[in-house]
Design a protein around this motif. Structure first.
Motif, short mmCIF file in Angstrom:
data_model
loop_
_atom_site.label_atom_id
_atom_site.label_comp_id
_atom_site.label_asym_id
_atom_site.label_seq_id
_atom_site.Cartn_x
_atom_site.Cartn_y
_atom_site.Cartn_z
N GLU A 86 92.68 -40.05 -42.35
CA GLU A 86 93.00 -39.83 -40.94
C GLU A 86 93.53 -41.08 -40.27
OE1 GLU A 86 90.66 -37.54 -38.14
OE2 GLU A 86 89.34 -37.07 -39.81
N GLY A 87 94.33 -40.88 -39.23
CA GLY A 87 94.77 -41.98 -38.41
C GLY A 87 96.28 -42.07 -38.34
N PHE A 88 96.74 -42.77 -37.31
CA PHE A 88 98.17 -42.95 -37.06
C PHE A 88 98.43 -44.43 -36.83
CE2 PHE A 88 97.20 -38.68 -35.81
CZ PHE A 88 98.31 -37.94 -36.16
N LEU A 89 99.66 -44.86 -37.16
CA LEU A 89 100.11 -46.18 -36.73
C LEU A 89 100.55 -46.02 -35.29
CD1 LEU A 89 102.39 -46.95 -39.78
CD2 LEU A 89 100.09 -47.82 -39.38
N SER A 90 100.43 -47.08 -34.48
CA SER A 90 100.90 -46.94 -33.11
C SER A 90 102.06 -47.91 -32.86
CB SER A 90 99.76 -47.13 -32.12
OG SER A 90 99.57 -48.47 -31.84
N VAL A 91 103.06 -47.42 -32.16
CA VAL A 91 104.21 -48.25 -31.81
C VAL A 91 104.34 -48.31 -30.30
CG1 VAL A 91 105.46 -47.66 -33.92
CG2 VAL A 91 105.93 -46.39 -31.83
N LEU A 92 104.95 -49.38 -29.82
CA LEU A 92 105.09 -49.59 -28.38
C LEU A 92 106.46 -49.09 -27.95
CD1 LEU A 92 103.62 -50.95 -25.97
CD2 LEU A 92 105.00 -52.97 -26.44
N PRO A 94 109.53 -48.51 -25.10
CA PRO A 94 110.08 -49.41 -24.07
C PRO A 94 109.40 -49.27 -22.70
CG PRO A 94 111.83 -48.33 -25.28
CD PRO A 94 110.57 -47.72 -25.76
N ASP A 95 108.85 -48.06 -22.41
CA ASP A 95 108.21 -47.90 -21.10
C ASP A 95 106.77 -48.41 -21.08
OD1 ASP A 95 106.95 -46.03 -22.60
OD2 ASP A 95 107.45 -44.30 -21.33
N GLY A 96 106.34 -49.05 -22.16
CA GLY A 96 105.00 -49.64 -22.16
C GLY A 96 103.92 -48.73 -22.69
N THR A 97 104.23 -47.46 -22.94
CA THR A 97 103.21 -46.57 -23.50
C THR A 97 103.29 -46.58 -25.02
OG1 THR A 97 104.73 -44.71 -23.37
CG2 THR A 97 103.26 -45.03 -21.50
N ASN A 98 102.28 -46.00 -25.64
CA ASN A 98 102.23 -45.99 -27.10
C ASN A 98 102.67 -44.64 -27.64
OD1 ASN A 98 101.25 -48.56 -27.23
ND2 ASN A 98 99.11 -47.93 -27.30
N ALA A 99 103.29 -44.69 -28.81
CA ALA A 99 103.57 -43.48 -29.57
C ALA A 99 102.93 -43.65 -30.93
CB ALA A 99 105.07 -43.26 -29.70
N TYR A 100 102.70 -42.54 -31.62
CA TYR A 100 101.93 -42.60 -32.87
C TYR A 100 102.73 -41.98 -34.00
CZ TYR A 100 98.55 -43.66 -29.34
OH TYR A 100 97.93 -44.26 -28.29
N THR A 101 102.53 -42.49 -35.19
CA THR A 101 103.33 -42.03 -36.33
C THR A 101 102.55 -42.15 -37.63
OG1 THR A 101 105.40 -42.33 -37.50
CG2 THR A 101 104.38 -44.32 -36.67
N ARG A 102 102.96 -41.32 -38.60
CA ARG A 102 102.40 -41.44 -39.96
C ARG A 102 103.45 -42.02 -40.89
NH1 ARG A 102 97.06 -40.01 -41.55
NH2 ARG A 102 97.92 -39.16 -43.47
N ASP A 103 104.62 -42.29 -40.34
CA ASP A 103 105.72 -42.83 -41.14
C ASP A 103 105.54 -44.34 -41.26
OD1 ASP A 103 108.06 -43.72 -42.19
OD2 ASP A 103 109.33 -43.07 -40.52
N GLU A 213 112.01 -38.67 -33.90
CA GLU A 213 112.00 -39.94 -34.64
C GLU A 213 110.66 -40.17 -35.34
OE1 GLU A 213 114.50 -43.13 -32.30
OE2 GLU A 213 113.09 -42.17 -30.96
N ASN A 214 110.02 -39.08 -35.78
CA ASN A 214 108.72 -39.18 -36.47
C ASN A 214 107.59 -39.68 -35.58
OD1 ASN A 214 109.48 -38.15 -38.83
ND2 ASN A 214 109.64 -40.09 -39.94
N LEU A 215 107.78 -39.64 -34.27
CA LEU A 215 106.76 -40.17 -33.37
C LEU A 215 106.05 -39.03 -32.65
CD1 LEU A 215 108.74 -43.11 -31.75
CD2 LEU A 215 107.13 -43.23 -33.64
N PHE A 216 104.78 -39.24 -32.37
CA PHE A 216 103.99 -38.29 -31.59
C PHE A 216 103.46 -38.99 -30.35
CE2 PHE A 216 103.19 -37.20 -36.11
CZ PHE A 216 103.92 -36.01 -36.13
N LEU A 217 103.21 -38.19 -29.30
CA LEU A 217 102.65 -38.75 -28.08
C LEU A 217 101.29 -38.11 -27.82
CD1 LEU A 217 105.82 -38.59 -25.83
CD2 LEU A 217 104.92 -40.57 -27.04
N ALA A 218 100.39 -38.87 -27.23
CA ALA A 218 99.08 -38.33 -26.88
C ALA A 218 99.26 -37.30 -25.77
CB ALA A 218 98.16 -39.45 -26.40
#
Lengths: 286, 252
Positions: A86-92, A94-103, A213-218
């Motif tokens: 379980e778990g996701f990598l998190s990326v920042l 440009p608007d300062g919020t995080n997005a999450y990915t398994r890629d 782009e393989n990203l998910f948002l909370a």
């Protein structure tokens, strides 16, 4: 209880629209059969009953992303990482919020201020905890260890005690018969930690919003993100030099496609039959 | 003659109703845990047929020769509770019941029953349906899952590697056609407490129960309904022609 042609035609029409909608989901799954870290989705059909029309057909109540583990294949690339568990990598973003990915397709990029950052394949920087609070300068060569450890190889000088030898190559012995030891210097490469890639997990990962782009948002359905060190329960572990494959199962999608097509044909046929009945009713009075 | 016209028309109405039920069943061919609706037909009212000799002087000799039906009516709708095929999904929170039981779910303090085992964790880690209804345990409480992978055994016991978290309730009904009412959203509402005697079945983790619709049966029924509608419609036209003949011949 009263049936009408409008209701029946409406149910069939709605049903055909839903099948096409479901087809979109299948197509999206199929087109992402080779996308790293992709999770397949399914349409959740549900029965509709309304008070006015006792039977109202069906609706798709949600598109559910299925968070199954994808198979991990070794790529050998130094900046490829795969999450097992379980778990996701998190990326920042440009608007300062995080997005999450398994890629886990990462690369090392130089910042304008001559420091380095890890960048996700989407082009956004990966959120990393640096050991001394700031990213390393561009002079180091970043390496990734297992479980998300970021480090580099440093040439260190070490001292080791060695027996002393005389000119004949025999060890020198003191009066008590013990070996005489001397300090010798040697240099070696040592892996020094620079930072740590953490994992983020959600109570309900199916509730994450898809961002592309393989990203998910909370979202409010996913629950609060919780960060943790890879390899400690309940977080998954990170493997370096490997990538997680898409979870799309071609056989499953193809058989679903067949069932979907059959359902669509059935609805279309029902629509036609109902239309024929309606036509007959209209033509009763010539 | 007018009686016949209405009898034929009643067959048209009834077949329209049956067509709607078929449409509903077809639309739910992909609905997990869906139970198909069956329609029945019954006789409409009957009326006596009086034979008149057609001669006023023998008016006293009117006699009853029997009864004639005034058409047909839609009967009680029943639900076919037979089990649908079980499909493997491999998703840990997809559950299928093999047997007669139902999952018990709750929303807004109302309890419902369902065979649809597509469950997820909500934002607070509770086990819920895709509509956010709490799945209840054997004590009738929502189930809060721990932050780790769970296994669900055949009797509904939820386990982590170390401990038992709870047990998913399965309830069965002695006579589901009387005890349960369809309320939409794959749910049923119970009029009585579940039976303790009926065998509830076992839970399969990673499986889902498909709808119990039989495609070939539905197709056959649809042909039957549309042909039956056509026949009734022809009858109306025939009655109409006869009526018009009678009026034009006798009236002219």
């Amino acid at each position: 209880m009263s049936a009408s042609f409008n209701t029946i035609l409406g149910i069939f029409k709605q049903d055909m629209i839903l099948r096409v909608n479901d087809l979109d989901v299948v197509s999206n799954n199929l087109s992402n059969v080779n996308t790293t870290g992709f999770k397949s989705s399914r349409s959740n059909f549900q029965e509709v009953l309304e008070s006015i029309t006792p039977q109202g057909g069906s609706i798709i109540n949600s598109h559910q992303m299925l968070h199954r583990q994808g198979s991990i294949i070794s790529t050998g690339a130094p900046y490829d990482i795969a999450i097992h568990g379980e778990g996701f990598l998190s990326v920042l973003l440009p608007d300062g919020t995080n997005a999450y990915t398994r890629d886990g397709h990462l690369q090392v990029v130089e910042n304008p201020d001559a420091t380095l950052r890890l960048e996700h394949s989407s082009g956004y920087p990966l959120n990393v905890t640096w050991t001394d609070g700031s990213p390393p300068p561009n002079t180091v060569k970043i390496e990734l260890g297992d479980n998300g450890i970021i480090g580099h190889q440093v040439l260190v000088t070490k001292i080791i005690q060695m027996p002393q030898y005389d000119e004949n190559g025999n060890p020198v012995v003191d009066a008590n018969g013990n070996l005489v030891m001397v300090d010798r210097e040697y240099t070696a490469l040592e892996f020094v930690q620079l930072g740590q890639i953490n994992l983020t997990r959600f109570p309900n990962p199916s509730g994450l919003r898809i961002n592309g782009e393989n990203l998910f948002l909370a979202s409010e359905n996913s629950g609060e993100p919780a960060e943790g060190t890879p390899g400690t329960a309940p977080f998954g572990s990170i493997k370096t030099g490997a990538l997680e494959q898409s979870t799309v199962d071609l056989g499953e999608e193809m058989s679903h496609l067949l069932a979907l097509q059959r359902g669509l044909t059935l609805s279309a046929r029902g629509f036609q039959e109902t239309d024929k009945m309606l036509m007959g009713a209209i033509q009763m009075r010539r | 003659m007018i009686k016949g016209l209405y009898a034929a028309a009643s067959a048209m109405l009834v077949n329209l109703d049956r067509q709607q039920t078929l449409a509903h069943n077809i639309a739910n061919i992909e609905t997990i845990g869906f139970k198909q609706i069956l329609t029945t037909l019954t006789d409409y009212e009957k009326t006596s047929v009086i034979f008149s000799p057609g001669n006023i002087s023998h008016a006293s000799k009117l006699y009853r020769i029997g009864e004639i039906g005034l058409g047909t009516d839609i009967g009680q709708e029943t639900t076919d509770y037979t089990e649908g095929a079980i499909k493997a999904t491999g998703n840990p929170l997809d559950l299928a019941i093999n047997g007669a039981g139902f999952f018990r779910v709750r929303k807004d303090n109302e309890d419902y029953y369902t065979r649809d085992g597509r469950f997820i964790r909500d934002a607070e880690n509770n086990l819920v349906t895709t509509d956010g209804y709490y799945v209840l345990d054997t004590a009738g409480n929502p189930i809060a899952l721990p932050d780790e992978n769970i296994t669900i055994e055949r009797d509904g016991t939820i386990r982590t590697t170390e401990q038992v978290v709870g047990q998913i309730a399965l309830d069965a009904f002695a006579n589901p056609n009387q005890d349960l009412t369809r309320v939409g959203g794959n749910l049923f509402k119970a009029a009585v407490e579940p039976s303790t005697e009926v065998e509830k079945g076992i839970i399969g983790q990673g499986y889902l129960e498909m709808s119990n619709i039989n495609v070939s049966q539905i197709m056959t029924q649809m042909v039957m309904v549309s042909r039956s509608y056509e026949t009734a419609q022809k009858m109306v036209v025939t009655q109409d022609t006869l009526l018009s003949e009678t009026i034009s011949r006798l009236g002219g």
